[in-house]
Write a protein that holds these residues in place. Sequence first.
Motif, mmCIF file in Angstrom:
data_model
loop_
_atom_site.group_PDB
_atom_site.id
_atom_site.type_symbol
_atom_site.label_atom_id
_atom_site.label_comp_id
_atom_site.label_asym_id
_atom_site.label_seq_id
_atom_site.Cartn_x
_atom_site.Cartn_y
_atom_site.Cartn_z
ATOM 1 N N TYR A 79 0.840 -1.209 0.000
ATOM 2 C CA TYR A 79 0.000 0.000 0.000
ATOM 3 C C TYR A 79 0.870 1.252 0.000
ATOM 4 O O TYR A 79 0.530 2.259 -0.618
ATOM 5 C CB TYR A 79 -0.930 -0.013 1.215
ATOM 6 C CG TYR A 79 -2.049 -1.015 1.068
ATOM 7 C CD1 TYR A 79 -3.042 -0.829 0.112
ATOM 8 C CD2 TYR A 79 -2.115 -2.145 1.861
ATOM 9 C CE1 TYR A 79 -4.063 -1.747 -0.044
ATOM 10 C CE2 TYR A 79 -3.130 -3.073 1.714
ATOM 11 C CZ TYR A 79 -4.100 -2.866 0.758
ATOM 12 O OH TYR A 79 -5.107 -3.780 0.595
ATOM 13 N N ARG A 80 1.986 1.170 0.730
ATOM 14 C CA ARG A 80 2.893 2.322 0.789
ATOM 15 C C ARG A 80 3.371 2.680 -0.619
ATOM 16 O O ARG A 80 3.409 3.851 -1.003
ATOM 17 C CB ARG A 80 4.082 1.954 1.715
ATOM 18 C CG ARG A 80 5.141 2.973 1.846
ATOM 19 C CD ARG A 80 4.697 4.262 2.498
ATOM 20 N NE ARG A 80 4.226 4.119 3.869
ATOM 21 C CZ ARG A 80 3.383 4.982 4.467
ATOM 22 N NH1 ARG A 80 2.920 6.016 3.812
ATOM 23 N NH2 ARG A 80 3.009 4.798 5.709
ATOM 24 N N THR A 115 -8.162 7.459 0.591
ATOM 25 C CA THR A 115 -8.846 7.077 1.844
ATOM 26 C C THR A 115 -8.964 5.557 1.905
ATOM 27 O O THR A 115 -8.669 4.943 2.934
ATOM 28 C CB THR A 115 -10.262 7.698 1.897
ATOM 29 O OG1 THR A 115 -10.182 9.056 1.508
ATOM 30 C CG2 THR A 115 -10.867 7.591 3.273
ATOM 31 N N SER A 120 -5.438 3.946 2.389
ATOM 32 C CA SER A 120 -4.859 4.028 3.734
ATOM 33 C C SER A 120 -5.654 3.210 4.748
ATOM 34 O O SER A 120 -5.070 2.649 5.675
ATOM 35 C CB SER A 120 -4.650 5.470 4.206
ATOM 36 O OG SER A 120 -5.655 6.284 3.762
ATOM 37 N N LEU A 121 -6.948 3.104 4.539
ATOM 38 C CA LEU A 121 -7.761 2.267 5.449
ATOM 39 C C LEU A 121 -7.314 0.797 5.354
ATOM 40 O O LEU A 121 -7.171 0.109 6.365
ATOM 41 C CB LEU A 121 -9.241 2.414 5.079
ATOM 42 C CG LEU A 121 -10.280 1.995 6.099
ATOM 43 C CD1 LEU A 121 -10.098 2.716 7.423
ATOM 44 C CD2 LEU A 121 -11.687 2.297 5.558
ATOM 45 N N MET A 152 -4.362 -0.201 4.357
ATOM 46 C CA MET A 152 -2.987 -0.288 4.875
ATOM 47 C C MET A 152 -3.004 -0.326 6.405
ATOM 48 O O MET A 152 -2.391 -1.203 7.018
ATOM 49 C CB MET A 152 -2.179 0.919 4.379
ATOM 50 C CG MET A 152 -0.738 0.906 4.820
ATOM 51 S SD MET A 152 0.223 2.170 3.991
ATOM 52 C CE MET A 152 -0.246 3.592 4.951
ATOM 53 N N ASP A 153 -3.738 0.599 7.006
ATOM 54 C CA ASP A 153 -3.747 0.692 8.476
ATOM 55 C C ASP A 153 -4.341 -0.551 9.122
ATOM 56 O O ASP A 153 -3.996 -0.896 10.243
ATOM 57 C CB ASP A 153 -4.546 1.921 8.926
ATOM 58 C CG ASP A 153 -3.858 3.213 8.544
ATOM 59 O OD1 ASP A 153 -2.689 3.150 8.124
ATOM 60 O OD2 ASP A 153 -4.492 4.280 8.654
ATOM 61 N N ASN A 154 -5.250 -1.205 8.418
ATOM 62 C CA ASN A 154 -5.916 -2.377 9.008
ATOM 63 C C ASN A 154 -5.401 -3.696 8.451
ATOM 64 O O ASN A 154 -5.977 -4.748 8.723
ATOM 65 C CB ASN A 154 -7.434 -2.254 8.822
ATOM 66 C CG ASN A 154 -7.971 -1.112 9.647
ATOM 67 O OD1 ASN A 154 -8.024 -1.196 10.865
ATOM 68 N ND2 ASN A 154 -8.313 -0.013 8.998
ATOM 69 N N ASP A 155 -4.338 -3.586 7.665
ATOM 70 C CA ASP A 155 -3.650 -4.782 7.185
ATOM 71 C C ASP A 155 -4.588 -5.733 6.427
ATOM 72 O O ASP A 155 -4.637 -6.929 6.709
ATOM 73 C CB ASP A 155 -3.039 -5.492 8.415
ATOM 74 C CG ASP A 155 -1.896 -6.391 8.019
ATOM 75 O OD1 ASP A 155 -1.622 -6.478 6.809
ATOM 76 O OD2 ASP A 155 -1.295 -7.011 8.913
ATOM 77 N N LYS A 174 0.211 -5.053 3.193
ATOM 78 C CA LYS A 174 0.609 -3.937 4.052
ATOM 79 C C LYS A 174 2.048 -3.500 3.788
ATOM 80 O O LYS A 174 2.339 -2.321 3.684
ATOM 81 C CB LYS A 174 0.438 -4.351 5.508
ATOM 82 C CG LYS A 174 0.631 -3.199 6.449
ATOM 83 C CD LYS A 174 0.305 -3.608 7.853
ATOM 84 C CE LYS A 174 0.519 -2.448 8.797
ATOM 85 N NZ LYS A 174 0.826 -2.875 10.128
#
Length: 238
Positions: A184-185, A198, A201-202, A204-207, A236
């Motif tokens: 995702y990065r 959005t 990143s959601l 990515m943050d929640n794997d 991720k």
Amino acid sequence: MKPVFKRVVLKLSGEALAGNKQVGIDMDTMDTMAKEIKKIVDLGVEVSIVVGGGNFWRGRDAKLNDRAASDYVGMLGTVMNAISLQDALESNGVVTRVQTAIEMRAVAEPYIRRRAIRHLEKKRVVIFAAGSGNPFFSTDTTAALRAAEIDADVILLAKKGTDGIYTSDPNKNPDSKKYDQLSYREILNQNLKIMDTTATSLCMDNDIPLIVFGIDDPKNIFDVVVGKDIGTIVRKGD
Ligand code: UDP
């Protein structure tokens, strides 16, 4: 064949449901999708579907003065897709429930997370409609949100006109190469236009793993679920 996922969120854009018509609904396309979805249900996969609405309306491109109002129209468009897809699935013998993020009880159940999970456990296909219920969001973000909420193993992002993520637009750049996998990065850093930031990143943050694959051949839904190496897988990363 055995599925490699237990519970999935399948994201179908409005475009994917419109077939060659691009605007509105094409019931032949819906029927084809329904038959492919039935195949993965028959494998025992718990299937939820987030439907888009771009075949009717896209909030940001529409001509209403008020963006929020425009987005509400967009969300209502997704409900038309959801009801039509439900019809196609049920005609093919698949048990379904539609849940809407904006309450309209005469038409469908309201979105209730625990109830959605219960339906999935009972092998009913749950179609999530009306996006997240919030303007300024997309149905891709909704797919990420619902996947996190129901603890899905993966988001299957079915794309029209492409078969994965490329280094640059393959229609414009013939040297462009397809990624087999990516983080995702990297999507954010390289500003690759797969989903809005959005949604990215959601995830990515929640794997939440994501597989981007082509829906021009609807059989890919089955192939991706049995682990065939198609499309691009996004994780991720570090
Ligand atoms: N929409 C919204 N909030 C959401 C999901 C969707 O406001 O949580 C609106 C937005 O106007 C969007 C439209 O619904 O343009 C249709 O959704 P989307 O563009 O994501 O559909 P797709 O491109 O997948 O067909």
